[in-house]
Design an enzyme around this catalytic site. Sequence first.
Site, PDB file in Angstrom:
ATOM      1  CG  ASN A  37      63.661  22.623  36.291  1.00  0.00           C
ATOM      2  OD1 ASN A  37      63.645  23.849  36.363  1.00  0.00           O
ATOM      3  ND2 ASN A  37      63.212  21.970  35.244  1.00  0.00           N
ATOM      4  CG  ASP A  60      71.000  17.304  29.029  1.00  0.00           C
ATOM      5  OD1 ASP A  60      70.161  16.381  29.093  1.00  0.00           O
ATOM      6  OD2 ASP A  60      70.815  18.355  28.389  1.00  0.00           O
ATOM      7  CG  PHE A  83      62.170  10.330  39.248  1.00  0.00           C
ATOM      8  CD1 PHE A  83      60.826  10.244  39.575  1.00  0.00           C
ATOM      9  CD2 PHE A  83      63.066   9.544  39.945  1.00  0.00           C
ATOM     10  CE1 PHE A  83      60.387   9.396  40.569  1.00  0.00           C
ATOM     11  CE2 PHE A  83      62.639   8.695  40.949  1.00  0.00           C
ATOM     12  CZ  PHE A  83      61.300   8.611  41.265  1.00  0.00           C
ATOM     13  CB  SER A 127      51.672  12.052  34.025  1.00  0.00           C
ATOM     14  OG  SER A 127      50.639  12.947  34.330  1.00  0.00           O
ATOM     15  CE1 TYR A 152      55.196  16.312  32.043  1.00  0.00           C
ATOM     16  CE2 TYR A 152      52.818  16.604  32.010  1.00  0.00           C
ATOM     17  CZ  TYR A 152      53.947  16.060  32.585  1.00  0.00           C
ATOM     18  OH  TYR A 152      53.824  15.247  33.683  1.00  0.00           O
ATOM     19  CE  LYS A 156      56.177  12.646  32.288  1.00  0.00           C
ATOM     20  NZ  LYS A 156      57.503  12.223  32.772  1.00  0.00           N
ATOM     21  CG  ASN A 184      47.329  16.327  40.560  1.00  0.00           C
ATOM     22  OD1 ASN A 184      46.816  15.506  39.817  1.00  0.00           O
ATOM     23  ND2 ASN A 184      47.392  17.600  40.263  1.00  0.00           N
ATOM     24  CG  ASN A 203      53.875  26.365  36.070  1.00  0.00           C
ATOM     25  OD1 ASN A 203      53.467  27.441  35.644  1.00  0.00           O
ATOM     26  ND2 ASN A 203      55.055  25.861  35.747  1.00  0.00           N
ATOM     27  CG  ASN A 204      52.511  21.810  39.672  1.00  0.00           C
ATOM     28  OD1 ASN A 204      53.703  21.747  39.425  1.00  0.00           O
ATOM     29  ND2 ASN A 204      51.598  21.311  38.867  1.00  0.00           N
ATOM     30  NE  ARG A 300      46.384  25.430  35.128  1.00  0.00           N
ATOM     31  CZ  ARG A 300      47.167  24.806  36.011  1.00  0.00           C
ATOM     32  NH1 ARG A 300      48.149  25.471  36.615  1.00  0.00           N
ATOM     33  NH2 ARG A 300      46.976  23.546  36.299  1.00  0.00           N
ATOM     34  CG  ASP A 303      43.512  23.497  34.652  1.00  0.00           C
ATOM     35  OD1 ASP A 303      44.560  22.837  34.567  1.00  0.00           O
ATOM     36  OD2 ASP A 303      43.381  24.480  35.397  1.00  0.00           O
TER      37      ASP A 303
HETATM   38  C1  UD1 Z   1      49.522  19.013  35.753  1.00  0.00           C
HETATM   39  C2  UD1 Z   1      49.512  17.935  34.720  1.00  0.00           C
HETATM   40  C3  UD1 Z   1      50.195  16.699  35.231  1.00  0.00           C
HETATM   41  C4  UD1 Z   1      51.582  17.057  35.662  1.00  0.00           C
HETATM   42  C5  UD1 Z   1      51.497  18.094  36.746  1.00  0.00           C
HETATM   43  C6  UD1 Z   1      52.888  18.492  37.178  1.00  0.00           C
HETATM   44  C7  UD1 Z   1      47.672  17.757  33.177  1.00  0.00           C
HETATM   45  C8  UD1 Z   1      46.232  17.425  33.006  1.00  0.00           C
HETATM   46  N1  UD1 Z   1      48.152  17.613  34.388  1.00  0.00           N
HETATM   47  O1  UD1 Z   1      48.607  18.609  36.757  1.00  0.00           O
HETATM   48  O2  UD1 Z   1      50.282  15.723  34.239  1.00  0.00           O
HETATM   49  O3  UD1 Z   1      52.229  15.906  36.136  1.00  0.00           O
HETATM   50  O4  UD1 Z   1      50.811  19.249  36.239  1.00  0.00           O
HETATM   51  O5  UD1 Z   1      53.386  19.600  36.550  1.00  0.00           O
HETATM   52  O6  UD1 Z   1      48.347  18.114  32.253  1.00  0.00           O
HETATM   53  N2  UD1 Z   1      45.179  25.532  40.352  1.00  0.00           N
HETATM   54  C9  UD1 Z   1      44.657  26.734  40.805  1.00  0.00           C
HETATM   55  N3  UD1 Z   1      45.519  27.749  41.058  1.00  0.00           N
HETATM   56  C10 UD1 Z   1      46.879  27.644  40.883  1.00  0.00           C
HETATM   57  C11 UD1 Z   1      47.398  26.405  40.432  1.00  0.00           C
HETATM   58  C12 UD1 Z   1      46.512  25.374  40.160  1.00  0.00           C
HETATM   59  O7  UD1 Z   1      43.444  26.881  40.970  1.00  0.00           O
HETATM   60  O8  UD1 Z   1      47.601  28.616  41.114  1.00  0.00           O
HETATM   61  C13 UD1 Z   1      44.261  24.401  40.116  1.00  0.00           C
HETATM   62  C14 UD1 Z   1      44.262  23.907  38.688  1.00  0.00           C
HETATM   63  O9  UD1 Z   1      43.329  24.595  37.920  1.00  0.00           O
HETATM   64  C15 UD1 Z   1      43.903  22.434  38.881  1.00  0.00           C
HETATM   65  C16 UD1 Z   1      44.471  22.079  40.259  1.00  0.00           C
HETATM   66  O10 UD1 Z   1      44.695  23.315  40.899  1.00  0.00           O
HETATM   67  O11 UD1 Z   1      42.512  22.290  38.909  1.00  0.00           O
HETATM   68  C17 UD1 Z   1      45.771  21.318  40.184  1.00  0.00           C
HETATM   69  O12 UD1 Z   1      46.673  22.001  39.338  1.00  0.00           O
HETATM   70  P1  UD1 Z   1      48.219  21.605  39.203  1.00  0.00           P
HETATM   71  O13 UD1 Z   1      48.808  21.482  40.553  1.00  0.00           O
HETATM   72  O14 UD1 Z   1      48.851  22.560  38.255  1.00  0.00           O
HETATM   73  O15 UD1 Z   1      48.188  20.137  38.607  1.00  0.00           O
HETATM   74  P2  UD1 Z   1      47.465  19.561  37.287  1.00  0.00           P
HETATM   75  O16 UD1 Z   1      47.184  20.623  36.315  1.00  0.00           O
HETATM   76  O17 UD1 Z   1      46.353  18.703  37.758  1.00  0.00           O
END
Ligand code: UD1
Length: 344
Positions: A37, A60, A83, A127, A152, A156, A184, A203-204, A300, A303
């Site tokens: 990654n 690995d 990490f 986390s 996932y 942890k 975060n 995803n984030n 989502r 969440d």
């Molecule tokens: C998740 C995990 C966290 C992990 C992190 C890294 C949970 C509760 N949290 O954090 O443990 O370390 O991912 O992968 O499992 N959002 C949008 N649109 C998007 C993307 C996100 O609205 O396109 C919103 C989400 O709904 C959330 C916030 O942004 O409310 C943060 O999302 P994200 O960055 O994915 O982090 P977490 O879900 O908080």
Amino acid sequence: MAKQILVTGGTGFIGSHTVVELQQAGFDVVIVDSLINSKEETVDNIEKITKIRPKFECFDLADREKVHAFFKKYTSIEAIIHFAALKAVGESVHKPLEYYRNNLNALMNLLECMKEYNVKNFVFSSSCTVYGQPDKLPVTETTPRKPAESPYGNTKAVAEDIMRDFTVANADADMKCLALRYFNPIGAHPSALIGESPVGVPNNLVPYITQTAAGIREQLSIFGDDYNTPDGTPIRDYINVVDLAKAHVVAINRLIEKKNKANYEFFNIGTGNGYSVMELVKAFEASTGVKLNYKVVGRRAGDIEKIWADTTYANNELGWKAETPIGETLLSAWNWEKRVRGIK
Ligand code: UD1
């Protein structure tokens, strides 16, 4: 002589920033990363920032023989920061065995080698996911953990239990583990030479924001505005990745200097401030001057509504505090995205 630290996942997002801070604090760093990654050119970029090239081994960590071979080669490792792990929440639901095998075998191989090769200090990436949706906010270290919502998240929680049991079983050998429960992590190094590079569609939230701003994604989807929060969008505690990296240097020094209060410890690593998704989008626009194309869509799955840290314990006990303002952090993420995409 500089103390040698093994950083697994050292070419990844948080790992690379931590390598920089460790080198700048005078440590000698060896990175192990499988590059599934991340990219090897991160090693070059770390060198550009610090003028020191970290040692790098590509394998690995779930492969036990290779982990043993590593410790036979590197005989003066003082501490490990672990990490390297898979971290996509959604993917873990579909591929649970891959997540358990990868994340837990790597951890157990490293702990086994700690004992066998007498490395006493171990810092782990945990986390805030271990708290689930807490009943009371902000969350302190005494807030109870909740059952994980995803494989996932469970890796942890189980990893924390494994470390606790390992330190109890090896108390006579003074084996120490310290878990940092990240909230975060966002942003990038001010040099814009290292940052977050998700493979495929992010995803984030913040990589999605910066890629939308860069025109790679057409529109940001905001996942739900009907939560029980002031503007209806979920709240998180977004922490600057360089501030987070510095917490690792403090943690390593705590263990090496034997300032720990127990052989297994854990800390909340956040800012203590909660921002909603909408507030973050507005803060991004304000600090970068770029208008974002976004649309509110449905929630989502999986969440939680809101979480932020009580950082009192980490502030007092570690003498560490997150310092970077959110606007500066978001600007650093944007500067990184611009450099990667060649945007002026
Ligand atoms: C998740 C995990 C966290 C992990 C992190 C890294 C949970 C509760 N949290 O954090 O443990 O370390 O991912 O992968 O499992 N959002 C949008 N649109 C998007 C993307 C996100 O609205 O396109 C919103 C989400 O709904 C959330 C916030 O942004 O409310 C943060 O999302 P994200 O960055 O994915 O982090 P977490 O879900 O908080």
